[in-house]
Motif scaffolding. Structure first.
Motif, PDB file in Angstrom:
ATOM      1  N   GLY A 221       0.816  -1.100  -0.173  1.00  0.00           N
ATOM      2  CA  GLY A 221       0.179   0.125  -0.133  1.00  0.00           C
ATOM      3  C   GLY A 221       1.029   1.146  -0.038  1.00  0.00           C
ATOM      4  O   GLY A 221       2.119   1.205  -0.509  1.00  0.00           O
ATOM      5  N   VAL A 222      -0.186   2.384   0.834  1.00  0.00           N
ATOM      6  CA  VAL A 222       1.568   3.792   1.079  1.00  0.00           C
ATOM      7  C   VAL A 222       1.451   3.936   1.710  1.00  0.00           C
ATOM      8  O   VAL A 222       0.436   3.543   3.425  1.00  0.00           O
ATOM      9  N   LEU A 223       2.530   4.906   2.198  1.00  0.00           N
ATOM     10  CA  LEU A 223       3.085   4.838   3.354  1.00  0.00           C
ATOM     11  C   LEU A 223       2.674   6.447   3.900  1.00  0.00           C
ATOM     12  O   LEU A 223       1.832   7.229   2.850  1.00  0.00           O
ATOM     13  N   ALA A 224       1.527   6.504   4.937  1.00  0.00           N
ATOM     14  CA  ALA A 224       0.450   7.404   4.589  1.00  0.00           C
ATOM     15  C   ALA A 224       0.935   8.344   6.566  1.00  0.00           C
ATOM     16  O   ALA A 224       1.572   7.674   7.316  1.00  0.00           O
ATOM     17  N   LYS A 225       0.475   9.920   6.764  1.00  0.00           N
ATOM     18  CA  LYS A 225       0.079   9.500   7.547  1.00  0.00           C
ATOM     19  C   LYS A 225      -0.835  10.043   8.757  1.00  0.00           C
ATOM     20  O   LYS A 225      -2.133  10.631   7.814  1.00  0.00           O
ATOM     21  N   GLU A 226      -1.501   9.776   9.920  1.00  0.00           N
ATOM     22  CA  GLU A 226      -2.889   9.881  10.499  1.00  0.00           C
ATOM     23  C   GLU A 226      -3.031   9.968  11.560  1.00  0.00           C
ATOM     24  O   GLU A 226      -1.654  10.127  12.892  1.00  0.00           O
TER      25      GLU A 226
END
Length: 468
Positions: A221-226
């Motif tokens: 998947g994608v690396l994200a911030k949350e």
């Protein structure tokens, strides 16, 4: 008068002897040392009822999450039939995890994570998830979306399944997180330091990750911030995590992994300024009880005994130094070089403690000698030392203690010595492995102890009675 005095002396001696001989594990009462445990056989097994018994130990801790066994009465995932595993499957997956750790050593892959802009499978293996997993529930996004994640000290990246599933998503008990509904979600670009050095990743495009576990399970998947919500008072902004768009495998209904390893993308590392890179957990005695996962130093037991972390070829794993083991009143013949060549780790995801072949053989021999009054029975898979406790209310087993660097001695709880398959087949919860591999201090041996990871201080601590 002298006759009466002598009579009183005899009575006094008898009273002392009776008090000595009928106290549990009274082999060395003069020194205060106890070399055995006596307990009810029923305590080895989960409650026959479907009720859950929460731990009272976590009530005085801040930043604490309940820990439950994925396959027990305390887990809402246990209603998922796919999540109910038999012991043979648990042990098969446990062995797959051990082999994957060995594989990572040979490949020198730091965290088992490949960062790429491609949707192809990563080229390197990660550590397999294992099977006797413990989960915590956290909130992700704004508004908060609750997900149950397997927490793992062997994983360097937290990830969860995300909509839309570009290729496939495995079945999970809770709704899959949809980042388009969260106002705090952000993709991470290839130019971010968190993406790492990747020649195939072009600046301005989204950073992608991929993990292929040793049992064939995959997340891409994608690396994200949350925003992550641990408790009502612990809300963390801009936490890096993997948003999995293509996920297949045996994750038993959990929504993903909470990475507690030592990598830069792990949750303890990312929250080091908040919790000082300290976390602790207690694994419950059975699937009918709860434990806790706590961030920060609040409420840590004052009785914790610490031993230094040691360097390990896989930096994301927690290395420890074992210098000795005792069974009852006998200390095993372990030389200073027994564990030094290949080392040892402590791991929340490995079920059964693995020891070098010769060490295990001696431990088994001494244990058998001290259990000679009980009926031995056939082994099962990796277990070769098992007993039939049918018809017995209580049993007495020798205490097993581990000696760690720095003079730390840790007595294993009774529940951490045996693995109960059935009443007619309860086995010694250790396994021998190749001489040329690291030892692994597994989660059965950690049950009911508070395990403190003071990463900033470079040490791990053990305290008894952390949960029930």
């Amino acid at each position: 008068m002298s006759i009466m005095k002598n009579f009183l002396n005899v009575i006094l001696i008898l009273c002392v002897c009776l008090n000595w001989c009928f106290t549990e594990g009274a082999e060395e009462k003069e020194s205060g040392k106890v070399d055995s445990y006596t307990f009810q056989v029923s305590s080895l097994f989960p409650s026959s009822s479907s009720s859950c018994t929460p731990s009272s130990k976590a009530s005085n801790k801040k930043s604490s999450l309940p820990v439950v066994h994925m396959h027990g009465a305390c887990s809402h995932l246990s209603s998922n039939k796919d999540a109910r595993l038999d012991h043979d499957e648990i042990l098969r997956r446990d062995q797959a995890r051990v082999k994957s750790i060995h594989s990572k050593l040979s490949k020198n892959n730091a965290d088992g994570v490949s960062m790429t802009k491609s949707t192809e499978l990563p080229a390197k293996d990660g550590t397999t998830i294992g099977s006797a997993n413990y989960i915590v529930t956290i909130g992700i996004g704004t508004p908060k979306h609750d997900v149950s994640l397997t927490f793992d000290t062997g994983s360097g990246l937290t990830w969860t399944q995300c909509q839309p599933c570009l290729e496939s998503c495995y079945s999970q008990q809770e709704p899959i997180f949809n980042p388009s509904t969260s106002s705090s979600y952000q993709n991470v670009s290839c130019s971010s330091p968190m993406c790492g050095n990747n020649s195939s990743c072009n600046s301005g495009t989204n950073c992608r990750y991929g993990i292929r576990y040793a049992d064939g399970s995959v997340t891409i998947g994608v690396l994200a911030k949350e925003k992550f919500t641990l408790t009502n008072s612990d809300v963390l902004d801009n936490i890096y995590f993997g948003c999995g768009e293509n996920n297949t495998g045996l994750f038993n209904g959990a929504a993903g992994i909470l990475g507690l390893g030592r990598g830069k993308r792990s949750l303890p590392t990312q929250t080091a300024t908040i919790y000082n890179n300290i976390f602790s957990y207690c694994l419950p005695s059975s699937a009918s009880n709860t434990g806790h996962l706590t961030f920060g130093s609040d409420g840590i037991s004052g009785s914790a005994k610490f031993t230094p972390f040691t360097s390990f070829p896989i930096p994301s794993l927690y290395g420890i130094t074992i210098v000795g083991i005792s069974v009852g009143d006998k200390k095993l013949e372990i030389t200073p070089t027994t564990f030094s060549t290949y080392g040892a780790i402590i791991d929340s995801g490995t079920v059964i403690t693995r020891l070098p072949t010769k060490v295990y053989a001696e431990l088994r021999s001494v244990f058998k000698e001290k259990m000679s009054s009980y009926k031995a029975t056939s082994g099962n898979g990796y277990f070769d030392t098992c007993y039939d406790f049918t018809g017995l209310d209580t049993i007495t087993i020798p205490k097993i203690a581990f000696f760690f660097a720095g003079g730390t001695v840790v007595d294993l709880p009774g529940i951490g010595i045996l693995y109960p398959l059935t009443r007619s087949q309860v086995c010694l919860a250790f396994a021998g492995d190749n001489e040329h591999i690291p030892a692994i201090f597994g989660n059965v041996q950690q049950k009911t102890m508070e395990i403190v990871y003071d990463v900033a201080g470079g040490r791990v601590g053990f305290a008894p009675n952390g949960c029930s």
